[in-house]
Design an enzyme around this catalytic site. Structure first.
Site: not given
Ligand code: GLN
Length: 253
Positions: A98, A131, A195
């Site tokens: 990320c 997002r 993640h």
């Protein structure tokens, strides 16, 4: 590329845990250590906070995700340190997540401003409309021989891959780089938005990184529990199109 076939001690370097390691990215370090030890390889872990100079003798460097502010600071300090490109020239593997992934590229946006990355991966990142948050799944580049990618994403950036890098996966659920591809790799440098942590959700990706260091295929481990996790997560995002991993399926409990 150098490999360490008679490797007795694997040197793992975890970069900037004080700035970058959101959503359990530390787990990537633990997974690599666990899977190396399971093959009889000793592990030496070095945690480098952002006020320290990093070693260039690591075998695998890990860097995680983070918010825009710490991300910009981490990029500045990594560029000032200058050691990561030297480690790459010595054959090191990088697994970046990320914010750490964006930093490997040429530039990224943070807090409305463009920042220079390290330019180790041929990618650059912009800001997206909204997002990207949630589960992601995708089919990994067949040249890597790793089964379906699964993980959790939470980022505002969108990443564009240049001719000197390849997407890590084609997205089948979620956004990733741009809604079509996810992550990137070139040589021994890999980045992902995932993640989860990524290597707990994708243990054979961890083995791929280890095999880049050892130069050989690794004996299989008992992956009953990671497989159960993978199957549950993959079924949750796409019950029809993403069957359980074919070669290690177990019934969900
Ligand atoms: N700050 C970056 C973005 O929002 C990275 C986020 C993260 O690492 N989770 O795109």
């Amino acid at each position: 590329m150098s490999t360490r076939p008679s490797l007795s001690t694997l040197r793992l370097v975890w970069l900037y845990p004080d700035l970058l390691s959101t959503y359990g990215d530390r787990g990537n370090l633990q997974v690599l250590a666990y899977r190396a030890i399971g093959r009889g390889i000793d592990v030496d872990i070095v945690e480098v906070t952002s006020d320290k100079h990093m070693p260039t003798e690591g075998d695998i460097y890990l860097i995680g995700g983070g918010e825009d502010g710490p991300q910009a600071l981490a990029a500045d300090r990594l560029r000032a340190d200058g050691s990561l490109p030297r480690a790459v020239n010595k054959g090191a593997v990088i697994f970046s997540v990320c914010a750490g992934y964006q930093i490997m590229g040429t530039s990224f946006m943070a807090k409305g401003e463009q920042h220079a990355g390290l330019g180790l991966l041929d990618i650059h990142s912009q800001r997206g409309d909204k997002r990207a948050v949630g589960e992601l799944a995708g089919q990994i580049d067949p040249r890597l021989h790793v089964p379906t990618l699964t993980g959790f994403e939470n980022h505002g950036g969108r990443t564009f891959i240049g001719p000197n890098a390849a997407p890590l996966a084609k997205v089948t659920h979620g956004i990733g780089n741009d809604g079509t591809t996810e992550g990137a790799w070139a040589g021994r440098i890999m980045g992902t938005y995932l993640h989860g942590p990524a290597l707990a959700r994708n243990p054979l990706l961890a083995d791929l990184l280890l095999s880049w260091v050892t130069g050989s295929q690794l004996v299989p481990l008992d992956d009953t529990w990671p497989t159960a996790l993978r199957n549950e997560r993959l079924a949750a995002v796409n019950p029809k199109q993403l069957p359980p991993d074919a070669n290690n399926a177990m019934e969900l409990m």
